[in-house]
Structures are given as structure tokens and as C-alpha cells.
Design a protein around this motif. Structure first.
Motif, PDB file in Angstrom:
ATOM      1  N   SER A   1       0.828  -1.209   0.000  1.00 48.01           N
ATOM      2  CA  SER A   1       0.000   0.000   0.000  1.00 48.01           C
ATOM      3  C   SER A   1       0.863   1.261   0.000  1.00 48.01           C
ATOM      4  N   ASP A   2       2.041   1.202   0.654  1.00 45.27           N
ATOM      5  CA  ASP A   2       2.968   2.335   0.627  1.00 45.27           C
ATOM      6  C   ASP A   2       3.484   2.582  -0.786  1.00 45.27           C
ATOM      7  N   LEU A   3       3.798   1.512  -1.490  1.00 42.79           N
ATOM      8  CA  LEU A   3       4.267   1.649  -2.872  1.00 42.79           C
ATOM      9  C   LEU A   3       3.181   2.235  -3.767  1.00 42.79           C
ATOM     10  N   ILE A   4       1.954   1.807  -3.562  1.00 39.16           N
ATOM     11  CA  ILE A   4       0.835   2.326  -4.357  1.00 39.16           C
ATOM     12  C   ILE A   4       0.674   3.814  -4.118  1.00 39.16           C
ATOM     13  N   ASN A   5       0.758   4.245  -2.852  1.00 39.31           N
ATOM     14  CA  ASN A   5       0.660   5.672  -2.546  1.00 39.31           C
ATOM     15  C   ASN A   5       1.829   6.454  -3.121  1.00 39.31           C
ATOM     16  N   LEU A   6       3.030   5.885  -3.005  1.00 39.70           N
ATOM     17  CA  LEU A   6       4.217   6.570  -3.481  1.00 39.70           C
ATOM     18  C   LEU A   6       4.171   6.758  -5.002  1.00 39.70           C
ATOM     19  N   TYR A   7       3.781   5.731  -5.708  1.00 42.67           N
ATOM     20  CA  TYR A   7       3.701   5.813  -7.164  1.00 42.67           C
ATOM     21  C   TYR A   7       2.247   5.990  -7.591  1.00 42.67           C
ATOM     22  N   SER A   8       1.679   7.088  -7.163  1.00 46.24           N
ATOM     23  CA  SER A   8       0.279   7.380  -7.476  1.00 46.24           C
ATOM     24  C   SER A   8       0.101   7.594  -8.971  1.00 46.24           C
TER      25      SER A   8
ATOM     26  N   LEU B   1       4.724  15.131  -4.596  1.00 49.60           N
ATOM     27  CA  LEU B   1       5.805  14.280  -4.110  1.00 49.60           C
ATOM     28  C   LEU B   1       5.908  14.233  -2.591  1.00 49.60           C
ATOM     29  N   MET B   2       4.944  14.817  -1.888  1.00 50.16           N
ATOM     30  CA  MET B   2       4.952  14.748  -0.415  1.00 50.16           C
ATOM     31  C   MET B   2       4.939  13.312   0.082  1.00 50.16           C
ATOM     32  N   ALA B   3       4.346  12.425  -0.686  1.00 51.96           N
ATOM     33  CA  ALA B   3       4.293  11.015  -0.275  1.00 51.96           C
ATOM     34  C   ALA B   3       5.688  10.407  -0.163  1.00 51.96           C
ATOM     35  N   ALA B   4       6.690  11.046  -0.752  1.00 47.57           N
ATOM     36  CA  ALA B   4       8.052  10.513  -0.723  1.00 47.57           C
ATOM     37  C   ALA B   4       8.858  11.000   0.480  1.00 47.57           C
ATOM     38  N   ARG B   5       8.254  11.781   1.350  1.00 51.39           N
ATOM     39  CA  ARG B   5       8.977  12.307   2.518  1.00 51.39           C
ATOM     40  C   ARG B   5       9.675  11.224   3.325  1.00 51.39           C
ATOM     41  N   ASP B   6       9.006  10.118   3.521  1.00 48.88           N
ATOM     42  CA  ASP B   6       9.541   9.053   4.366  1.00 48.88           C
ATOM     43  C   ASP B   6      10.577   8.189   3.664  1.00 48.88           C
ATOM     44  N   TYR B   7      10.804   8.426   2.370  1.00 49.95           N
ATOM     45  CA  TYR B   7      11.723   7.603   1.579  1.00 49.95           C
ATOM     46  C   TYR B   7      12.959   8.428   1.237  1.00 49.95           C
ATOM     47  N   THR B   8      13.813   8.617   2.247  1.00 55.27           N
ATOM     48  CA  THR B   8      14.969   9.504   2.096  1.00 55.27           C
ATOM     49  C   THR B   8      15.904   9.065   0.976  1.00 55.27           C
ATOM     50  N   ASN B   9      15.905   7.787   0.655  1.00 63.41           N
ATOM     51  CA  ASN B   9      16.756   7.309  -0.431  1.00 63.41           C
ATOM     52  C   ASN B   9      16.277   7.806  -1.793  1.00 63.41           C
ATOM     53  N   ARG B  10      15.092   8.400  -1.874  1.00 61.60           N
ATOM     54  CA  ARG B  10      14.553   8.941  -3.127  1.00 61.60           C
ATOM     55  C   ARG B  10      14.697  10.459  -3.229  1.00 61.60           C
ATOM     56  N   HIS B  11      15.064  11.111  -2.160  1.00 58.61           N
ATOM     57  CA  HIS B  11      15.103  12.574  -2.143  1.00 58.61           C
ATOM     58  C   HIS B  11      16.073  13.150  -3.180  1.00 58.61           C
ATOM     59  N   ALA B  12      17.260  12.573  -3.312  1.00 56.61           N
ATOM     60  CA  ALA B  12      18.242  13.104  -4.267  1.00 56.61           C
ATOM     61  C   ALA B  12      17.711  13.054  -5.691  1.00 56.61           C
ATOM     62  N   SER B  13      17.005  11.994  -6.032  1.00 48.46           N
ATOM     63  CA  SER B  13      16.436  11.887  -7.375  1.00 48.46           C
ATOM     64  C   SER B  13      15.360  12.947  -7.602  1.00 48.46           C
ATOM     65  N   ILE B  14      14.572  13.214  -6.589  1.00 45.96           N
ATOM     66  CA  ILE B  14      13.507  14.220  -6.684  1.00 45.96           C
ATOM     67  C   ILE B  14      14.103  15.623  -6.855  1.00 45.96           C
TER      68      ILE B  14
END
Length: 149
Positions: free
Chosen positions: A4-11, A116-129
């Protein structure tokens, strides 16, 4: 990461943005160019741009990133023309604060980064964003212009 986290992240909205990135490609003879890589994931964005009267007048980006990086590049590409280096620097600072400090989304014309607020908890994705804005700031500097927020 739960499914469900992945679904929210990749809306659907993020995936739609990733599929339709404005100003994709490269410019011939740009004033400034920069290539930035996110070390953790290997995503890369190259930005070419021109400035006229202190505003971005031509812009292109070559985006090789995950869906989150592509979505961010899409929002940046949609709003970048006509902005000043200071606006780009402010948007980059606001996006980093949104991701790392639960701050609000960047100001217009980059307010679409709110998706992209849904990505807040995924710090490993911040640099790409952050890549598209980072590459834009470096391209501005490469053009000989100064950048300040």
C-alpha cells in the motif's frame, strides 16, 4: 515497504507526470549546461538553458531517473520558462524542506511538486527528486550567472 505504501508513493498522478516531461531533450549551443547524478540510485539529469534579461528563456532536460525524479522534472519543466535564478534556488530550498522538514510545497510555479509529499519518508529517493532543480542551478552557474535565493 508495504504494498500500500508503494501504491501511494507511485500514485497515478506521479506516473502521469513521469510520462509527460516538458522540454525533454537537449539544446543546441546553450549558455549553460549541467549533468547531475544522484549517487544512491544512479539517476541522472542533464539540463541545458539560456538566460535572457535574468530569466530562463530556453530550457531542455535529459532525464534518466526513477518515476519520482521524472515527476519532479515534469513539474520543473512545466514551470521553468520565465523564472529567475532566485526563484529556482528558492524552489530547490523549499522542495528540500518539504521532503526533509515537513514544510509546505514550493511556491508557484513549482507548487505542483506537492504531489511528491508522499516521498517524505523515503529519504533514499530525495536526491532523485531534487535532481532537476539541482541541475538547473548548476547550469545557471555554468552560464556565468550567480544564483541566490
Amino acid at each position: 515497504m508495504a504494498e500500500s505504501d508503494l501504491i501511494n508513493l507511485y500514485s497515478k498522478r506521479i506516473l502521469a507526470l513521469a510520462a509527460d516531461i516538458p522540454h525533454l531533450g537537449r539544446l543546441e549551443a546553450p549558455m549553460g549546461t549541467a549533468r547531475v547524478r544522484a549517487p544512491l540510485c544512479g539517476s541522472v539529469v542533464t539540463v541545458d538553458l539560456d538566460l535572457d534579461d535574468g530569466r530562463i528563456s530556453r530550457f531542455a532536460q535529459d532525464v534518466k531517473a526513477c518515476a519520482l525524479g521524472q515527476a519532479a522534472a515534469s513539474v520543473v519543466g512545466a514551470g521553468i520558462l520565465g523564472t529567475t535564478p532566485a526563484q529556482v534556488a528558492r524552489a530547490r530550498a523549499q522542495l528540500a524542506a518539504m521532503l526533509k522538514q515537513n514544510a509546505p510545497a514550493p511556491d508557484a510555479p513549482f507548487d505542483g511538486l506537492e504531489v511528491l509529499m508522499a516521498a517524505r519518508d523515503y529519504t533514499n529517493r530525495h536526491a532523485s527528486i531534487l535532481l532537476s532543480l539541482d541541475a538547473t542551478l548548476q547550469a545557471i552557474e555554468a552560464s556565468g550567472k550567480t544564483v541566490s535565493a
